[in-house]
Design a protein around this motif. Sequence first.
Motif, PDB file in Angstrom:
ATOM      1  N   ASN A  12      43.612  27.311  44.377  1.00 26.36           N
ATOM      2  CA  ASN A  12      43.608  28.778  44.294  1.00 26.36           C
ATOM      3  C   ASN A  12      44.620  29.264  43.254  1.00 26.36           C
ATOM      4  O   ASN A  12      44.358  30.206  42.496  1.00 26.36           O
ATOM      5  CB  ASN A  12      43.918  29.400  45.652  1.00 26.36           C
ATOM      6  CG  ASN A  12      42.757  29.269  46.621  1.00 26.36           C
ATOM      7  OD1 ASN A  12      41.604  29.121  46.210  1.00 26.36           O
ATOM      8  ND2 ASN A  12      43.041  29.308  47.910  1.00 26.36           N
ATOM      9  N   GLU A  64      43.179  28.668  39.840  1.00 26.86           N
ATOM     10  CA  GLU A  64      42.100  29.620  39.538  1.00 26.86           C
ATOM     11  C   GLU A  64      42.637  31.006  39.205  1.00 26.86           C
ATOM     12  O   GLU A  64      42.006  31.759  38.452  1.00 26.86           O
ATOM     13  CB  GLU A  64      41.133  29.703  40.720  1.00 26.86           C
ATOM     14  CG  GLU A  64      40.284  28.447  40.882  1.00 26.86           C
ATOM     15  CD  GLU A  64      39.376  28.502  42.093  1.00 26.86           C
ATOM     16  OE1 GLU A  64      38.220  28.071  41.980  1.00 26.86           O
ATOM     17  OE2 GLU A  64      39.838  28.964  43.160  1.00 26.86           O
ATOM     18  N   ASN A  65      43.792  31.344  39.750  1.00 23.10           N
ATOM     19  CA  ASN A  65      44.378  32.660  39.480  1.00 23.10           C
ATOM     20  C   ASN A  65      45.286  32.661  38.253  1.00 23.10           C
ATOM     21  O   ASN A  65      45.863  33.693  37.906  1.00 23.10           O
ATOM     22  CB  ASN A  65      45.171  33.142  40.702  1.00 23.10           C
ATOM     23  CG  ASN A  65      44.265  33.427  41.888  1.00 23.10           C
ATOM     24  OD1 ASN A  65      43.134  33.867  41.716  1.00 23.10           O
ATOM     25  ND2 ASN A  65      44.766  33.166  43.098  1.00 23.10           N
ATOM     26  N   ALA A  81      42.829  28.978  33.766  1.00 25.43           N
ATOM     27  CA  ALA A  81      41.874  28.481  34.764  1.00 25.43           C
ATOM     28  C   ALA A  81      40.679  27.794  34.114  1.00 25.43           C
ATOM     29  O   ALA A  81      40.220  26.739  34.571  1.00 25.43           O
ATOM     30  CB  ALA A  81      41.413  29.625  35.663  1.00 25.43           C
ATOM     31  N   LYS A  82      40.163  28.368  33.032  1.00 27.26           N
ATOM     32  CA  LYS A  82      38.981  27.802  32.372  1.00 27.26           C
ATOM     33  C   LYS A  82      39.244  26.380  31.890  1.00 27.26           C
ATOM     34  O   LYS A  82      38.454  25.463  32.140  1.00 27.26           O
ATOM     35  CB  LYS A  82      38.573  28.687  31.194  1.00 27.26           C
ATOM     36  CG  LYS A  82      37.401  28.131  30.386  1.00 27.26           C
ATOM     37  CD  LYS A  82      37.133  28.983  29.154  1.00 27.26           C
ATOM     38  CE  LYS A  82      36.058  28.338  28.276  1.00 27.26           C
ATOM     39  NZ  LYS A  82      35.828  29.128  27.020  1.00 27.26           N
ATOM     40  N   LYS A  93      39.696  23.884  34.841  1.00 26.98           N
ATOM     41  CA  LYS A  93      38.424  23.514  35.472  1.00 26.98           C
ATOM     42  C   LYS A  93      37.647  22.528  34.606  1.00 26.98           C
ATOM     43  O   LYS A  93      37.035  21.591  35.121  1.00 26.98           O
ATOM     44  CB  LYS A  93      37.587  24.767  35.733  1.00 26.98           C
ATOM     45  CG  LYS A  93      38.069  25.595  36.912  1.00 26.98           C
ATOM     46  CD  LYS A  93      37.125  26.750  37.190  1.00 26.98           C
ATOM     47  CE  LYS A  93      37.535  27.524  38.430  1.00 26.98           C
ATOM     48  NZ  LYS A  93      36.591  28.631  38.728  1.00 26.98           N
ATOM     49  N   ILE A 109      34.437  23.620  41.147  1.00 28.07           N
ATOM     50  CA  ILE A 109      34.773  23.494  39.724  1.00 28.07           C
ATOM     51  C   ILE A 109      33.543  23.158  38.893  1.00 28.07           C
ATOM     52  O   ILE A 109      33.553  23.324  37.674  1.00 28.07           O
ATOM     53  CB  ILE A 109      35.866  22.425  39.483  1.00 28.07           C
ATOM     54  CG1 ILE A 109      35.415  21.048  39.980  1.00 28.07           C
ATOM     55  CG2 ILE A 109      37.180  22.838  40.113  1.00 28.07           C
ATOM     56  CD1 ILE A 109      36.371  19.935  39.626  1.00 28.07           C
TER      57      ILE A 109
END
Length: 322
Positions: free
Chosen positions: A112, A115-116, A120-121, A124, A196
């Motif tokens: 989490n 992702e925040n 994040a890109k 992943k 992901i």
Amino acid sequence: MTSRYRPDIEKWLQADTFHQKINLELNSTHISHAVNAFIDAKVSELAISDDNELQRKVKNYLLENSEETFLWVSLVCKRLEVVPLWKMQLQLTEVLGEFPPGLEQLYERMMNQIENGESAKFCKQILSSITLTLRPIHLKELVTTAGLQEELLYDLQLVRELVDLCSSFLTLQEEMVYFVHQSAKDYFSTCKGERIFHSGQADGHCEIMCRSLEVMSRTLKRDICGLQMPGVLLSEVESDINKNPLTHIQYACCYWISHLCLAGQQHHQLYLSDCGKVHTFLQKHFLHWLEALSLIGEMSKGVLMITDLQSMLTVNDSAITL
């Protein structure tokens, strides 16, 4: 030696004259003492070593929530190492609350946070490719398999920094990228971490296969290492070969067909058609590919890969016929 219970491992490690099976559940007291000692050691390494009361609170939290798991303690302490001392002293409850008990819950919290984050890109892309690759990979190979910008091949420090953003799950050893533990890979393969993969793991394998074909098509050529001696035995010149041109494509050369296999039959029909990506690559670079495999000492793997490819073509033909 293994501590993971899996039937396939159990089959080969049956107790006999030369093997002993130790049930960890029956020796839980020893495990508990060992984890407690590990907690003592890890807490003593933190920046709070001069504050006995702070040490006691952190140690108690770890003891109550570790579920006697070394890895959980190691991951939490690794995160605590970068927490400022003032925050530990003034906001300890909030700091420790970021680390829920149980590995999967901890992985979920760490995911989490990724992702925040602003990157994040990239994270992943890296985590999804490392989950699907069939062996640990070099930083240069990561650029290819994860679909990162090709310019990063010439800036490995930046690639290291991107991997460090995923350091809760990944670790670097001599420019090779590994998961911190098999359970981290399991989290992405079979648990909530599967998110992901934006369109599933089968499509992820297909993407790695396509990227592999693309980078090999751009890189492979006759006499790629500049030997200028066709037919020479590898053993005669191996110490003199400059293999740098091959570093970033070694994984692609050895595993692109494996990823096509794992992508599933629906992708086989798409990519194994006449004039498709695989057909076009083999027409232009089949001999270049075999040369590269021989230079990295993986010619036998190439034979097996061709056999696998042939079996997919057979299945593909029968599927079309039906």
